[in-house]
Design an enzyme around this catalytic site. Structure first.
Site, PDB file in Angstrom:
ATOM      1  N   CYS A  43       0.692  -1.174  -0.092  1.00 17.65           N
ATOM      2  CA  CYS A  43       0.069  -0.131  -0.069  1.00 17.65           C
ATOM      3  C   CYS A  43       0.813   1.361  -0.110  1.00 17.65           C
ATOM      4  O   CYS A  43       1.383   1.573   0.916  1.00 17.65           O
ATOM      5  CB  CYS A  43      -1.005   0.007   0.919  1.00 17.65           C
ATOM      6  SG  CYS A  43      -1.946   1.615   1.549  1.00 17.65           S
ATOM      7  N   CYS A  88       0.062   3.854   2.732  1.00 12.48           N
ATOM      8  CA  CYS A  88       0.447   3.256   4.184  1.00 12.48           C
ATOM      9  C   CYS A  88       2.343   3.477   3.985  1.00 12.48           C
ATOM     10  O   CYS A  88       2.440   4.045   5.351  1.00 12.48           O
ATOM     11  CB  CYS A  88       0.433   1.790   4.131  1.00 12.48           C
ATOM     12  SG  CYS A  88      -1.146   1.262   3.925  1.00 12.48           S
TER      13      CYS A  88
END
Length: 142
Positions: free
Chosen positions: A64, A67
Protein backbone atom coordinates in the site's frame (compact mmCIF):
# COMPACT_ATOMS: atom_id res chain seq x y z
CA UNK A 1 8.81 -3.02 10.36
CA UNK A 2 9.65 -1.67 13.77
CA UNK A 3 12.88 -2.82 15.33
CA UNK A 4 12.80 -4.56 18.73
CA UNK A 5 15.70 -2.25 19.67
CA UNK A 6 15.88 1.54 19.75
CA UNK A 7 18.81 3.87 20.36
CA UNK A 8 18.24 6.37 23.16
CA UNK A 9 17.87 9.89 21.71
CA UNK A 10 19.90 11.28 24.64
CA UNK A 11 22.80 8.91 25.21
CA UNK A 12 22.70 6.53 22.23
CA UNK A 13 22.40 3.36 24.32
CA UNK A 14 20.57 0.55 22.50
CA UNK A 15 17.49 -0.56 24.41
CA UNK A 16 15.12 -3.47 23.83
CA UNK A 17 11.52 -2.36 23.19
CA UNK A 18 8.83 -4.54 24.74
CA UNK A 19 5.72 -5.25 22.67
CA UNK A 20 3.67 -5.37 25.86
CA UNK A 21 4.17 -3.32 29.01
CA UNK A 22 1.92 -1.39 31.36
CA UNK A 23 4.02 1.75 31.53
CA UNK A 24 6.37 3.10 28.89
CA UNK A 25 9.96 2.29 27.95
CA UNK A 26 12.87 4.28 29.32
CA UNK A 27 16.56 4.11 28.59
CA UNK A 28 18.29 1.64 30.88
CA UNK A 29 21.27 3.97 31.20
CA UNK A 30 19.96 7.56 31.43
CA UNK A 31 16.20 6.96 32.09
CA UNK A 32 15.07 9.13 29.13
CA UNK A 33 11.65 8.24 27.68
CA UNK A 34 12.07 6.18 24.52
CA UNK A 35 9.95 6.28 21.36
CA UNK A 36 7.66 3.25 21.46
CA UNK A 37 7.00 1.81 18.01
CA UNK A 38 6.26 -1.93 17.81
CA UNK A 39 4.82 -4.48 15.42
CA UNK A 40 1.92 -6.65 16.53
CA UNK A 41 -0.19 -9.38 14.99
CA UNK A 42 -3.23 -11.48 15.76
CA UNK A 43 -1.55 -13.31 18.66
CA UNK A 44 0.01 -10.38 20.53
CA UNK A 45 -2.25 -7.43 19.63
CA UNK A 46 -4.31 -7.52 22.84
CA UNK A 47 -1.13 -7.42 24.93
CA UNK A 48 0.35 -4.65 22.75
CA UNK A 49 -2.59 -2.29 23.33
CA UNK A 50 -2.86 -3.10 27.05
CA UNK A 51 -0.98 -0.07 28.38
CA UNK A 52 -1.63 3.19 30.21
CA UNK A 53 -0.15 5.13 27.28
CA UNK A 54 -2.32 6.41 24.43
CA UNK A 55 -2.04 3.88 21.59
CA UNK A 56 -1.92 4.76 17.90
CA UNK A 57 -2.63 1.64 15.82
CA UNK A 58 -1.54 1.70 12.19
CA UNK A 59 -3.38 -0.90 10.09
CA UNK A 60 -1.23 -1.14 6.95
CA UNK A 61 0.13 -3.43 4.23
CA UNK A 62 3.53 -3.44 2.53
CA UNK A 63 1.99 -3.13 -0.96
CA UNK A 64 0.00 0.00 0.00
CA UNK A 65 1.64 3.23 -1.23
CA UNK A 66 -0.27 5.57 1.11
CA UNK A 67 0.62 3.27 4.03
CA UNK A 68 4.31 3.70 3.21
CA UNK A 69 3.79 7.48 2.96
CA UNK A 70 2.46 7.80 6.52
CA UNK A 71 4.98 5.41 8.11
CA UNK A 72 7.63 8.14 8.66
CA UNK A 73 4.95 10.47 10.05
CA UNK A 74 3.95 7.89 12.68
CA UNK A 75 7.61 7.11 13.41
CA UNK A 76 8.24 10.82 14.07
CA UNK A 77 5.10 10.97 16.21
CA UNK A 78 6.44 8.14 18.39
CA UNK A 79 9.72 10.06 18.80
CA UNK A 80 8.14 13.44 19.51
CA UNK A 81 5.64 12.02 21.99
CA UNK A 82 7.89 9.49 23.74
CA UNK A 83 6.46 8.59 27.12
CA UNK A 84 2.91 9.59 26.11
CA UNK A 85 2.17 7.56 22.97
CA UNK A 86 2.75 4.00 21.79
CA UNK A 87 2.55 3.30 18.05
CA UNK A 88 1.51 -0.25 17.15
CA UNK A 89 1.88 -1.29 13.51
CA UNK A 90 -0.35 -4.13 12.31
CA UNK A 91 0.23 -5.64 8.86
CA UNK A 92 -3.34 -6.54 7.79
CA UNK A 93 -2.05 -9.25 5.43
CA UNK A 94 -0.43 -11.05 8.37
CA UNK A 95 -3.12 -10.20 10.95
CA UNK A 96 -6.48 -10.74 9.23
CA UNK A 97 -8.37 -11.20 12.52
CA UNK A 98 -7.37 -7.71 13.73
CA UNK A 99 -8.28 -6.21 10.34
CA UNK A 100 -11.68 -7.90 10.53
CA UNK A 101 -12.25 -6.91 14.17
CA UNK A 102 -11.77 -3.21 13.37
CA UNK A 103 -13.48 -3.45 9.95
CA UNK A 104 -10.42 -2.28 8.04
CA UNK A 105 -11.89 -2.16 4.54
CA UNK A 106 -9.59 0.66 3.46
CA UNK A 107 -5.98 1.21 4.48
CA UNK A 108 -4.11 2.97 5.87
CA UNK A 109 -6.45 3.04 8.82
CA UNK A 110 -5.16 4.65 12.00
CA UNK A 111 -6.95 4.00 15.28
CA UNK A 112 -6.32 6.11 18.35
CA UNK A 113 -7.02 4.02 21.44
CA UNK A 114 -7.26 4.96 25.09
CA UNK A 115 -7.61 2.15 27.60
CA UNK A 116 -8.28 -0.37 24.82
CA UNK A 117 -11.19 1.67 23.40
CA UNK A 118 -11.07 3.36 20.00
CA UNK A 119 -11.52 7.11 20.55
CA UNK A 120 -10.70 8.31 17.02
CA UNK A 121 -10.17 6.85 13.54
CA UNK A 122 -8.41 8.22 10.47
CA UNK A 123 -8.82 6.44 7.12
CA UNK A 124 -6.52 7.09 4.19
CA UNK A 125 -3.30 9.05 4.13
CA UNK A 126 -3.67 12.41 5.88
CA UNK A 127 -1.24 15.33 6.11
CA UNK A 128 1.28 14.88 8.92
CA UNK A 129 -0.10 17.63 11.17
CA UNK A 130 -3.53 15.97 11.13
CA UNK A 131 -2.21 12.92 13.02
CA UNK A 132 -0.48 15.12 15.57
CA UNK A 133 -3.60 17.26 16.08
CA UNK A 134 -5.85 14.21 16.58
CA UNK A 135 -3.41 12.60 19.04
CA UNK A 136 -3.05 15.88 20.94
CA UNK A 137 -6.86 16.07 21.13
CA UNK A 138 -7.09 12.53 22.48
CA UNK A 139 -4.42 13.29 25.08
CA UNK A 140 -6.26 16.45 26.13
CA UNK A 141 -9.48 14.47 26.65
CA UNK A 142 -7.84 11.97 29.02
Amino acid sequence: MASPFVACPSCGTKNRLPVAAGGHPRCAKCKTNLPWLVDAGDTDFAAAIDTRALVVVDLWAPWCGPCRMIAPVLDKLSQDMAGKVKVVKVNVDEAPMIAQQYKAQSIPMVLIMDGGTVVDTLIGAQPGPTYRRRVDGALARR
